[in-house]
Every structure is written in C-alpha cells, then in structure tokens.
Write a protein that holds these residues in place. Structure first.
Motif, PDB file in Angstrom:
ATOM      1  N   ASN A  95      83.854  -9.108  -2.457  1.00 15.83           N
ATOM      2  CA  ASN A  95      84.389  -8.781  -3.779  1.00 15.83           C
ATOM      3  C   ASN A  95      85.904  -8.667  -3.691  1.00 15.83           C
ATOM      4  OD1 ASN A  95      81.690  -8.104  -5.108  1.00 15.83           O
ATOM      5  ND2 ASN A  95      81.685  -6.818  -3.294  1.00 15.83           N
ATOM      6  N   GLN A  96      86.536  -8.719  -4.851  1.00 13.74           N
ATOM      7  CA  GLN A  96      87.987  -8.570  -4.938  1.00 13.74           C
ATOM      8  C   GLN A  96      88.302  -7.348  -5.785  1.00 13.74           C
ATOM      9  OE1 GLN A  96      89.435 -12.246  -6.555  1.00 13.74           O
ATOM     10  NE2 GLN A  96      88.849 -13.417  -4.755  1.00 13.74           N
ATOM     11  N   ASN A  97      89.503  -6.791  -5.584  1.00 13.60           N
ATOM     12  CA  ASN A  97      89.917  -5.615  -6.355  1.00 13.60           C
ATOM     13  C   ASN A  97      89.938  -5.890  -7.856  1.00 13.60           C
ATOM     14  OD1 ASN A  97      90.178  -3.915  -4.147  1.00 13.60           O
ATOM     15  ND2 ASN A  97      92.346  -4.365  -3.862  1.00 13.60           N
ATOM     16  N   SER A  98      90.063  -7.142  -8.244  1.00 12.12           N
ATOM     17  CA  SER A  98      90.097  -7.489  -9.672  1.00 12.12           C
ATOM     18  C   SER A  98      88.705  -7.560 -10.308  1.00 12.12           C
ATOM     19  CB  SER A  98      90.816  -8.819  -9.867  1.00 12.12           C
ATOM     20  OG  SER A  98      90.153  -9.842  -9.137  1.00 12.12           O
ATOM     21  N   ASP A  99      87.644  -7.534  -9.494  1.00 11.82           N
ATOM     22  CA  ASP A  99      86.275  -7.567 -10.021  1.00 11.82           C
ATOM     23  C   ASP A  99      85.905  -6.222 -10.632  1.00 11.82           C
ATOM     24  OD1 ASP A  99      85.957 -10.161  -9.018  1.00 11.82           O
ATOM     25  OD2 ASP A  99      85.122  -9.426  -7.120  1.00 11.82           O
ATOM     26  N   TYR A 100      85.146  -6.251 -11.701  1.00 10.79           N
ATOM     27  CA  TYR A 100      84.629  -5.016 -12.301  1.00 10.79           C
ATOM     28  C   TYR A 100      83.310  -4.668 -11.604  1.00 10.79           C
ATOM     29  CZ  TYR A 100      87.846  -4.489 -16.285  1.00 10.79           C
ATOM     30  OH  TYR A 100      88.935  -4.259 -17.077  1.00 10.79           O
ATOM     31  N   ILE A 101      83.429  -3.990 -10.468  1.00  7.85           N
ATOM     32  CA  ILE A 101      82.256  -3.623  -9.687  1.00  7.85           C
ATOM     33  C   ILE A 101      82.281  -2.137  -9.366  1.00  7.85           C
ATOM     34  CG2 ILE A 101      81.970  -5.895  -8.642  1.00  7.85           C
ATOM     35  CD1 ILE A 101      83.194  -4.480  -6.050  1.00  7.85           C
ATOM     36  N   VAL A 102      81.114  -1.644  -8.936  1.00 10.08           N
ATOM     37  CA  VAL A 102      81.005  -0.254  -8.484  1.00 10.08           C
ATOM     38  C   VAL A 102      80.181  -0.196  -7.209  1.00 10.08           C
ATOM     39  CG1 VAL A 102      81.178   0.718 -10.810  1.00 10.08           C
ATOM     40  CG2 VAL A 102      78.924   0.245  -9.837  1.00 10.08           C
ATOM     41  N   ALA A 103      80.416   0.892  -6.485  1.00 10.78           N
ATOM     42  CA  ALA A 103      79.570   1.251  -5.350  1.00 10.78           C
ATOM     43  C   ALA A 103      78.684   2.384  -5.857  1.00 10.78           C
ATOM     44  CB  ALA A 103      80.422   1.707  -4.172  1.00 10.78           C
ATOM     45  N   LEU A 104      77.401   2.166  -5.780  1.00 11.12           N
ATOM     46  CA  LEU A 104      76.393   3.107  -6.274  1.00 11.12           C
ATOM     47  C   LEU A 104      76.173   4.202  -5.234  1.00 11.12           C
ATOM     48  CD1 LEU A 104      74.393   3.286  -8.714  1.00 11.12           C
ATOM     49  CD2 LEU A 104      72.807   1.973  -7.324  1.00 11.12           C
ATOM     50  N   ASN A 105      76.023   5.444  -5.675  1.00 15.24           N
ATOM     51  CA  ASN A 105      75.805   6.522  -4.713  1.00 15.24           C
ATOM     52  C   ASN A 105      74.539   6.243  -3.908  1.00 15.24           C
ATOM     53  OD1 ASN A 105      73.454   8.285  -5.803  1.00 15.24           O
ATOM     54  ND2 ASN A 105      74.752   7.978  -7.588  1.00 15.24           N
ATOM     55  N   SER A 106      74.539   6.712  -2.662  1.00 16.78           N
ATOM     56  CA  SER A 106      73.458   6.384  -1.722  1.00 16.78           C
ATOM     57  C   SER A 106      72.088   6.825  -2.206  1.00 16.78           C
ATOM     58  CB  SER A 106      73.740   7.004  -0.351  1.00 16.78           C
ATOM     59  OG  SER A 106      74.847   6.373   0.235  1.00 16.78           O
ATOM     60  N   GLU A 107      72.022   7.949  -2.891  1.00 17.84           N
ATOM     61  CA  GLU A 107      70.727   8.449  -3.370  1.00 17.84           C
ATOM     62  C   GLU A 107      70.015   7.413  -4.231  1.00 17.84           C
ATOM     63  OE1 GLU A 107      69.010  11.764  -6.511  1.00 17.84           O
ATOM     64  OE2 GLU A 107      71.045  11.961  -5.780  1.00 17.84           O
ATOM     65  N   ILE A 108      70.712   6.868  -5.200  1.00 23.53           N
ATOM     66  CA  ILE A 108      70.101   5.884  -6.101  1.00 23.53           C
ATOM     67  C   ILE A 108      69.991   4.530  -5.412  1.00 23.53           C
ATOM     68  CG2 ILE A 108      70.347   4.670  -8.301  1.00 23.53           C
ATOM     69  CD1 ILE A 108      71.646   7.222  -9.400  1.00 23.53           C
ATOM     70  N   PHE A 109      71.014   4.141  -4.649  1.00 28.34           N
ATOM     71  CA  PHE A 109      70.986   2.861  -3.939  1.00 28.34           C
ATOM     72  C   PHE A 109      69.776   2.794  -3.015  1.00 28.34           C
ATOM     73  CE2 PHE A 109      72.203  -0.276  -0.762  1.00 28.34           C
ATOM     74  CZ  PHE A 109      72.829  -1.248  -1.520  1.00 28.34           C
ATOM     75  N   GLU A 110      69.543   3.842  -2.246  1.00 27.14           N
ATOM     76  CA  GLU A 110      68.425   3.857  -1.298  1.00 27.14           C
ATOM     77  C   GLU A 110      67.084   4.035  -1.993  1.00 27.14           C
ATOM     78  OE1 GLU A 110      69.544   6.798   1.594  1.00 27.14           O
ATOM     79  OE2 GLU A 110      71.239   5.582   2.280  1.00 27.14           O
ATOM     80  N   ARG A 111      67.058   4.825  -3.064  1.00 31.11           N
ATOM     81  CA  ARG A 111      65.805   5.027  -3.807  1.00 31.11           C
ATOM     82  C   ARG A 111      65.278   3.701  -4.320  1.00 31.11           C
ATOM     83  NH1 ARG A 111      66.658   7.685  -9.195  1.00 31.11           N
ATOM     84  NH2 ARG A 111      67.883   9.094  -7.917  1.00 31.11           N
ATOM     85  N   ASN A 112      66.166   2.835  -4.721  1.00 35.77           N
ATOM     86  CA  ASN A 112      65.765   1.537  -5.253  1.00 35.77           C
ATOM     87  C   ASN A 112      65.832   0.444  -4.203  1.00 35.77           C
ATOM     88  OD1 ASN A 112      65.288   2.608  -7.824  1.00 35.77           O
ATOM     89  ND2 ASN A 112      67.450   2.472  -8.330  1.00 35.77           N
ATOM     90  N   GLY A 113      66.005   0.816  -2.941  1.00 37.68           N
ATOM     91  CA  GLY A 113      65.991  -0.153  -1.842  1.00 37.68           C
ATOM     92  C   GLY A 113      67.059  -1.224  -1.944  1.00 37.68           C
TER      93      GLY A 113
END
Length: 131
Positions: free
Chosen positions: A48-66
């Motif tokens: 990804n690039q700094n200009s992309d509209y992205i997020v890093a999801l917190n681990s709790e939800i990221f891992e819960r949804n695999g």
C-alpha cells in the motif's frame, strides 16, 4: 400425516439454510480512536501507499474474522468534526484497542483537514455491506 411431516421438514430446512449474519451484514457500529502509520506491506499481503485510503484493523476483530476482512470497505467518521470517508482494510494493528483503527496518512488527513499534529481523534465506524 404425510403433509404434516413434509411441512415440518420444509420449515426445518429453511431454518438450517438461513445464512448466519456476519458483523458486516448486521452493520455493527464500533467506537474507538484513530491514529496513523506509514504504510507498506500489510497483513493482508499486498503493498500500500500513504496516499491510499486504507486502515489497519485492530487485532481483536482482524483475528476474530481470520483476516477475512482484507479489502472490506469501512465507513469511518471523525466524531469530533463529523467528517466521514470510505476506507478499505489492508492491515492489522496489534496495538489498537477495541474499536480503534490505524489509518493511512491520507485517510487521517482527510478526516482532520490535514492536521497531522492532532495525532489521535475519536472515531465511529462500521463495515460496508458486501455486494
């Protein structure tokens, strides 16, 4: 008698066939804090690039949804000023609590009128429904 059994089986099969509602389908609202990070190769496996509209999801939800939320759209609101943008999940944030997200610099700037010195602000967000 046959009609009653057939009806009971038909109703039972409808219940079994009913899809399980996911967090995205229920439109669960999350609240937390937004921070920003220098992006690169994310936990979703792409660059990804700094200009992309992205997020890093917190681990709790990221891992819960695999990790299945990779690429999923999110509607994100700065609850201090009401600005709202659409972003995509591209990474995991192990240091983010609860409903908190780490944003790309461009997404953070869009929600703070370019004020990167703010560093953190309160957010509300939900997954967009998949089509």
């Amino acid at each position: 008698m046959f009609a009653k059994i057939f009806t009971a089986l038909l109703v039972a099969s409808a219940v079994v066939a009913a899809p399980i509602e996911t967090e995205m389908e229920k439109r669960v609202n999350h609240n937390g804090q937004a921070t920003y990070f220098e992006v690169g190769l994310g936990a979703c496996g792409w660059w990804n690039q700094n200009s992309d509209y992205i997020v890093a999801l917190n681990s709790e939800i990221f891992e819960r949804n695999g990790g299945s939320n990779c690429g999923q759209g999110i509607t994100l609101t700065n609850t201090d000023n009401g600005k709202t943008i659409k972003v995509s999940v591209a990474d995991e944030c192990p240091t983010c609590d609860g409903g908190s997200l780490d944003l790309s610099p461009s997404a953070f700037a869009a929600l703070t009128d370019g004020n990167m010195d703010q560093g953190v602000f309160p957010i509300s967000w939900h997954f967009n429904k998949k089509h």
